[in-house]
Scaffold this motif. Sequence first.
Motif, PDB file in Angstrom:
ATOM      1  N   ARG A  18      28.687 -25.740 -17.134  1.00 30.86           N
ATOM      2  CA  ARG A  18      28.124 -25.217 -15.880  1.00 30.86           C
ATOM      3  C   ARG A  18      26.952 -24.288 -16.172  1.00 30.86           C
ATOM      4  O   ARG A  18      25.934 -24.316 -15.471  1.00 30.86           O
ATOM      5  CB  ARG A  18      29.204 -24.486 -15.084  1.00 30.86           C
ATOM      6  N   MET A  19      27.084 -23.475 -17.211  1.00 34.30           N
ATOM      7  CA  MET A  19      25.986 -22.578 -17.566  1.00 34.30           C
ATOM      8  C   MET A  19      24.784 -23.371 -18.068  1.00 34.30           C
ATOM      9  O   MET A  19      23.631 -23.040 -17.736  1.00 34.30           O
ATOM     10  CB  MET A  19      26.452 -21.582 -18.635  1.00 34.30           C
ATOM     11  N   GLU A  44      13.234 -17.743  -6.831  1.00 36.82           N
ATOM     12  CA  GLU A  44      14.590 -18.304  -6.920  1.00 36.82           C
ATOM     13  C   GLU A  44      15.058 -18.356  -8.369  1.00 36.82           C
ATOM     14  O   GLU A  44      16.217 -18.057  -8.675  1.00 36.82           O
ATOM     15  CB  GLU A  44      14.629 -19.712  -6.315  1.00 36.82           C
ATOM     16  N   VAL A  45      14.153 -18.752  -9.255  1.00 33.80           N
ATOM     17  CA  VAL A  45      14.495 -18.828 -10.677  1.00 33.80           C
ATOM     18  C   VAL A  45      14.858 -17.442 -11.209  1.00 33.80           C
ATOM     19  O   VAL A  45      15.855 -17.271 -11.924  1.00 33.80           O
ATOM     20  CB  VAL A  45      13.324 -19.419 -11.485  1.00 33.80           C
ATOM     21  N   ILE A  46      14.052 -16.456 -10.873  1.00 30.51           N
ATOM     22  CA  ILE A  46      14.299 -15.084 -11.331  1.00 30.51           C
ATOM     23  C   ILE A  46      15.648 -14.587 -10.819  1.00 30.51           C
ATOM     24  O   ILE A  46      16.422 -13.962 -11.561  1.00 30.51           O
ATOM     25  CB  ILE A  46      13.157 -14.163 -10.866  1.00 30.51           C
ATOM     26  N   ALA A  47      15.964 -14.881  -9.549  1.00 30.60           N
ATOM     27  CA  ALA A  47      17.237 -14.457  -8.969  1.00 30.60           C
ATOM     28  C   ALA A  47      18.414 -15.170  -9.629  1.00 30.60           C
ATOM     29  O   ALA A  47      19.470 -14.569  -9.855  1.00 30.60           O
ATOM     30  CB  ALA A  47      17.230 -14.720  -7.463  1.00 30.60           C
ATOM     31  N   GLN A  48      18.246 -16.469  -9.941  1.00 32.62           N
ATOM     32  CA  GLN A  48      19.318 -17.212 -10.605  1.00 32.62           C
ATOM     33  C   GLN A  48      19.660 -16.613 -11.958  1.00 32.62           C
ATOM     34  O   GLN A  48      20.831 -16.543 -12.338  1.00 32.62           O
ATOM     35  CB  GLN A  48      18.905 -18.678 -10.792  1.00 32.62           C
ATOM     36  N   ASP A  49      18.638 -16.210 -12.685  1.00 29.45           N
ATOM     37  CA  ASP A  49      18.877 -15.626 -14.002  1.00 29.45           C
ATOM     38  C   ASP A  49      19.725 -14.368 -13.886  1.00 29.45           C
ATOM     39  O   ASP A  49      20.706 -14.192 -14.624  1.00 29.45           O
ATOM     40  CB  ASP A  49      17.539 -15.310 -14.673  1.00 29.45           C
ATOM     41  N   LYS A  50      19.380 -13.524 -12.943  1.00 24.99           N
ATOM     42  CA  LYS A  50      20.070 -12.235 -12.792  1.00 24.99           C
ATOM     43  C   LYS A  50      21.440 -12.389 -12.151  1.00 24.99           C
ATOM     44  O   LYS A  50      22.412 -11.759 -12.590  1.00 24.99           O
ATOM     45  CB  LYS A  50      19.200 -11.291 -11.952  1.00 24.99           C
ATOM     46  N   ASN A  51      21.535 -13.221 -11.116  1.00 24.24           N
ATOM     47  CA  ASN A  51      22.745 -13.268 -10.292  1.00 24.24           C
ATOM     48  C   ASN A  51      23.750 -14.339 -10.685  1.00 24.24           C
ATOM     49  O   ASN A  51      24.919 -14.274 -10.273  1.00 24.24           O
ATOM     50  CB  ASN A  51      22.360 -13.469  -8.818  1.00 24.24           C
ATOM     51  N   GLU A  52      23.305 -15.334 -11.460  1.00 22.42           N
ATOM     52  CA  GLU A  52      24.212 -16.422 -11.813  1.00 22.42           C
ATOM     53  C   GLU A  52      24.406 -16.565 -13.325  1.00 22.42           C
ATOM     54  O   GLU A  52      25.549 -16.561 -13.807  1.00 22.42           O
ATOM     55  CB  GLU A  52      23.697 -17.745 -11.220  1.00 22.42           C
ATOM     56  N   VAL A  53      23.318 -16.699 -14.061  1.00 17.91           N
ATOM     57  CA  VAL A  53      23.444 -16.965 -15.497  1.00 17.91           C
ATOM     58  C   VAL A  53      24.015 -15.765 -16.251  1.00 17.91           C
ATOM     59  O   VAL A  53      24.965 -15.908 -17.038  1.00 17.91           O
ATOM     60  CB  VAL A  53      22.085 -17.379 -16.099  1.00 17.91           C
ATOM     61  N   ASP A  54      23.462 -14.583 -16.023  1.00 22.06           N
ATOM     62  CA  ASP A  54      23.927 -13.403 -16.757  1.00 22.06           C
ATOM     63  C   ASP A  54      25.404 -13.097 -16.504  1.00 22.06           C
ATOM     64  O   ASP A  54      26.158 -12.865 -17.459  1.00 22.06           O
ATOM     65  CB  ASP A  54      23.059 -12.186 -16.417  1.00 22.06           C
ATOM     66  N   PRO A  55      25.885 -13.092 -15.240  1.00 29.49           N
ATOM     67  CA  PRO A  55      27.317 -12.850 -15.023  1.00 29.49           C
ATOM     68  C   PRO A  55      28.200 -13.945 -15.618  1.00 29.49           C
ATOM     69  O   PRO A  55      29.287 -13.655 -16.126  1.00 29.49           O
ATOM     70  CB  PRO A  55      27.444 -12.816 -13.491  1.00 29.49           C
ATOM     71  N   LEU A  56      27.737 -15.192 -15.568  1.00 28.99           N
ATOM     72  CA  LEU A  56      28.534 -16.293 -16.113  1.00 28.99           C
ATOM     73  C   LEU A  56      28.665 -16.167 -17.625  1.00 28.99           C
ATOM     74  O   LEU A  56      29.727 -16.494 -18.196  1.00 28.99           O
ATOM     75  CB  LEU A  56      27.914 -17.638 -15.733  1.00 28.99           C
TER      76      LEU A  56
END
Length: 222
Positions: A18-19, A44-56
């Motif tokens: 998923r990551m 959107e890409v910048i937000a995905q990095d901070k809000n999805e990838v880093d926490p995952l």
Amino acid sequence: MREALDRELGKLTQESIRMVSLVREMVEKSAKALAEQDTRLANEVIAQDKNEVDPLELEIENAAVVLMARQSLVASDLRFALTIIKSLTDLERAGDYAAHVAEDVIVLAKEPPLKSYVVLPEMAHRLAGMLDLVAKAVAERDQEAAREVLRRDDEVDGMYESVTRELLTYMLEDPRTISKALTLMRIARSYERLGDHLENIAERILYWLTGRMEKKPEDVHG
């Protein structure tokens, strides 16, 4: 006992894939944002990095550590858990580089484009294919898919050198292009570094599957 372990290993595999998929989506979006000068998509890409990838990343790392602490793992399972933990850093950095591209797209979009962007989106397309191969290698324990990632990284490196030479020519011929050309060179460098991180992951997957750490000849002798 083994059945419970297999379930936990399966969940770790699924979350890791998923990551990979999230980073792949970011790479494709960054390329589209560049080609279309789309700042909304870049954000959107910048937000995905901070809000999805880093926490995952933290979630998967914690699951792998807990698995290693609770279970008595055989050698191959232990290599898998260690491969996931070590690869998370590279995958997170790959996401960072996709976000760096998006940040540079926002800068470029403030003025007319220097040129029609073709090679850079193609680099991103190649990287997306490498991420597909990483997912396949993990999901199917596919050594050949991992080795193909290593081969394709050479292609990305070649494209980086080509676009760098082209942009240097622009700057020498017209000093007014220097600012934009440097930003584009930074994007090319981000994609090239992203590919290096995928290469690292592929090497670790091969270690998991074979018990040997494989390197490309230039990594050994260079």
